[in-house]
Each structure stands twice: as structure tokens, then as C-alpha cells.
Design a protein around this motif. Structure first.
Motif, PDB file in Angstrom:
ATOM      1  N   LYS A  87      11.628   8.449   1.342  1.00 21.58           N
ATOM      2  CA  LYS A  87      10.874   8.169  -0.051  1.00 21.58           C
ATOM      3  C   LYS A  87      11.974   7.438  -0.837  1.00 21.58           C
ATOM      4  O   LYS A  87      11.663   7.168  -2.065  1.00 21.58           O
ATOM      5  CB  LYS A  87      10.878   9.568  -0.758  1.00 21.58           C
ATOM      6  N   ARG A 142       0.803  -1.204  -0.098  1.00 22.19           N
ATOM      7  CA  ARG A 142      -0.118  -0.150  -0.002  1.00 22.19           C
ATOM      8  C   ARG A 142       0.909   1.103  -0.021  1.00 22.19           C
ATOM      9  O   ARG A 142       0.717   2.174  -0.781  1.00 22.19           O
ATOM     10  CB  ARG A 142      -0.855  -0.030   1.089  1.00 22.19           C
ATOM     11  N   PRO A 143       1.685   1.413   0.987  1.00 24.53           N
ATOM     12  CA  PRO A 143       2.739   2.545   0.848  1.00 24.53           C
ATOM     13  C   PRO A 143       3.382   2.651  -0.493  1.00 24.53           C
ATOM     14  O   PRO A 143       3.345   3.840  -0.926  1.00 24.53           O
ATOM     15  CB  PRO A 143       3.749   2.535   2.016  1.00 24.53           C
ATOM     16  N   ARG A 148      -3.335   5.154 -11.333  1.00 24.40           N
ATOM     17  CA  ARG A 148      -3.715   4.201  -9.964  1.00 24.40           C
ATOM     18  C   ARG A 148      -3.469   2.551 -10.857  1.00 24.40           C
ATOM     19  O   ARG A 148      -3.090   1.827 -10.322  1.00 24.40           O
ATOM     20  CB  ARG A 148      -5.063   4.444  -9.706  1.00 24.40           C
ATOM     21  N   GLU A 205       7.680  17.068  -2.447  1.00 24.11           N
ATOM     22  CA  GLU A 205       6.681  16.357  -1.878  1.00 24.11           C
ATOM     23  C   GLU A 205       7.433  16.406  -0.210  1.00 24.11           C
ATOM     24  O   GLU A 205       6.974  16.524   0.754  1.00 24.11           O
ATOM     25  CB  GLU A 205       6.405  14.820  -2.329  1.00 24.11           C
ATOM     26  N   ALA A 237       0.046   1.867 -11.101  1.00 25.26           N
ATOM     27  CA  ALA A 237       0.769   1.872  -9.923  1.00 25.26           C
ATOM     28  C   ALA A 237       0.995   0.395  -9.543  1.00 25.26           C
ATOM     29  O   ALA A 237       1.556  -0.341  -8.898  1.00 25.26           O
ATOM     30  CB  ALA A 237       0.259   2.712  -8.824  1.00 25.26           C
ATOM     31  N   ASP A 238      -0.408  -0.320  -9.741  1.00 27.50           N
ATOM     32  CA  ASP A 238      -0.725  -1.725  -9.404  1.00 27.50           C
ATOM     33  C   ASP A 238       0.412  -2.532 -10.209  1.00 27.50           C
ATOM     34  O   ASP A 238       0.931  -3.363  -9.618  1.00 27.50           O
ATOM     35  CB  ASP A 238      -2.165  -2.132  -9.912  1.00 27.50           C
ATOM     36  N   TRP A 261       2.370   1.746  -3.363  1.00 22.23           N
ATOM     37  CA  TRP A 261       1.295   1.863  -4.487  1.00 22.23           C
ATOM     38  C   TRP A 261       1.082   3.452  -4.385  1.00 22.23           C
ATOM     39  O   TRP A 261       1.050   4.205  -5.375  1.00 22.23           O
ATOM     40  CB  TRP A 261       0.067   1.254  -4.029  1.00 22.23           C
ATOM     41  N   ARG A 262       1.027   3.936  -3.050  1.00 25.42           N
ATOM     42  CA  ARG A 262       0.602   5.557  -2.940  1.00 25.42           C
ATOM     43  C   ARG A 262       1.818   6.138  -3.469  1.00 25.42           C
ATOM     44  O   ARG A 262       1.535   7.340  -3.956  1.00 25.42           O
ATOM     45  CB  ARG A 262       0.411   5.698  -1.445  1.00 25.42           C
ATOM     46  N   TYR A 263       2.837   5.860  -3.198  1.00 26.86           N
ATOM     47  CA  TYR A 263       4.133   6.358  -3.595  1.00 26.86           C
ATOM     48  C   TYR A 263       4.163   6.601  -5.218  1.00 26.86           C
ATOM     49  O   TYR A 263       4.482   7.764  -5.687  1.00 26.86           O
ATOM     50  CB  TYR A 263       5.597   5.864  -3.074  1.00 26.86           C
ATOM     51  N   VAL A 301       1.713   6.255  -7.309  1.00 28.31           N
ATOM     52  CA  VAL A 301       0.417   7.214  -7.734  1.00 28.31           C
ATOM     53  C   VAL A 301       0.947   8.529  -7.468  1.00 28.31           C
ATOM     54  O   VAL A 301       0.653   9.432  -8.339  1.00 28.31           O
ATOM     55  CB  VAL A 301      -0.792   6.924  -6.852  1.00 28.31           C
ATOM     56  N   SER A 302       1.714   8.964  -6.512  1.00 24.44           N
ATOM     57  CA  SER A 302       2.050  10.174  -6.243  1.00 24.44           C
ATOM     58  C   SER A 302       3.143  10.732  -7.323  1.00 24.44           C
ATOM     59  O   SER A 302       3.134  11.927  -7.805  1.00 24.44           O
ATOM     60  CB  SER A 302       2.656  10.559  -4.752  1.00 24.44           C
TER      61      SER A 302
END
Length: 167
Positions: A163, A17-18, A30, A108, A33-34, A20-22, A24-25
Motif C-alpha cells: 500500500k 486502476r490500482p 470516485r 485494510e 480519485a480521478d 485509483w482503487r487505493y 477511493v478506499s
């Protein structure tokens, strides 16, 4: 379930999850990112060193791998969309992809700092102002500018390390 499968599952649960969020950022995509997360986990599964270590300590490695995959993907996408032209350009244009991604990461990381630390760092490093000029502009003593620079840069370094930036 084998030990490697259990460790991969632990990596997925701790970091998917982290990461994936990274991603996507970085990309804003999305579904892409998967794919990046899946490839990152596949590379972790293929790396005995990563599977052997505690899953809680692998996040920096996974973020770095994901970042490299994003860079590779951006470069390959650009390559797919290139058009053939009759006359090539006279001069080569530098690839700014890496620089752009670094700028996004720094932006960021700067957002994670307090407003006071961020203002001093931006004035001194991005504005090119001296300590005295920064102090005058922000209406704070020069010692406060130096202190905020010191602690702000330290916090910025930590934010970048989280990061996956290791330089």
C-alpha cells in the motif's frame, strides 16, 4: 509518440486502476480519485527517474505519491471550510489526519491476513495482552501464539508495503 509518452502510457496502463482503487478506499470519492491519479501520473511524467525505470516497478512510488496527495487534499479542504471566530480557542488541537489515514491503512492491511493471524495480532498488540493471556483467550498453545504473531506481522508488513507504507 515519444519514448516518454510511451512510458507514461505504460505507467497508466499498469498502475492507474490500482492507484485509483487505493485512493477511493482512502477517500470514498470516485471523482476526486480521478484527479489524484491524474496528478500522480503528472508527477511521474515530471520525474525522469520514474520514467526511466521499468513501469512494472513504479507502483510503490505511485501509491506513496497518491497517499501524500490525499493527505494534502484533506488538509486543504479542512482549511477551506474553516470559519473565522471572534475568540480563538484557548488551546491548539492536534491534527489527526495523518493518524486517521494510517489507521485506515492498517485496518485494510489487517483484513488481508488470515482470521487466525489477525486475532492474535489484535489480542496482543491492540488488546495489550501477553502471550500467555492471548493463548488462554484464544484457547491455543503459547507457541502457536508466537508463531502466528511472527508470520502475521510479516504478512502485515508486506501488506502495508504494497500500500506504499515504507516505514
Amino acid at each position: 509518440m515519444s519514448a516518454a509518452d510511451e512510458r507514461l502510457t505504460a505507467l497508466y496502463e499498469a498502475h492507474a486502476r490500482p492507484v485509483w482503487r487505493y485512493v477511493v478506499s482512502l477517500t470514498g470519492d470516485r471523482s476526486g480519485a480521478d484527479d489524484i491519479v491524474q496528478e500522480t501520473l503528472l508527477r511521474a511524467w515530471r520525474s525522469p527517474r520514474i520514467l526511466a525505470q521499468d513501469p512494472a516497478t513504479a507502483r510503490a512510488w505511485m501509491i506513496t505519491v497518491a497517499r501524500h496527495l490525499v493527505v494534502d487534499d484533506v488538509r486543504s479542504a479542512r482549511h477551506r471550510h474553516e470559519r473565522q471566530v471572534a475568540d480563538p480557542p484557548d488551546r491548539q488541537v492536534a491534527d489527526d489526519t495523518e493518524r486517521l489515514l494510517e489507521a485506515i491503512l492498517i485496518e485494510e492491511a489487517l483484513r488481508t491476513l488470515s482470521a487466525e493471524h489477525r486475532a492474535v495480532i489484535i489480542a496482543a498488540y491492540y488488546g495489550g495482552r501477553s502471550v500467555a493471556q492471548t493463548a488462554a483467550e484464544l484457547e491455543i498453545p503459547e507457541g502457536t501464539v508466537k508463531s502466528r504473531l511472527h508470520y502475521g506481522l510479516r504478512a502485515l508488513r508486506l501488506a502495508l508495503q504494497e500500500k506504499g507504507v515504507m516505514r
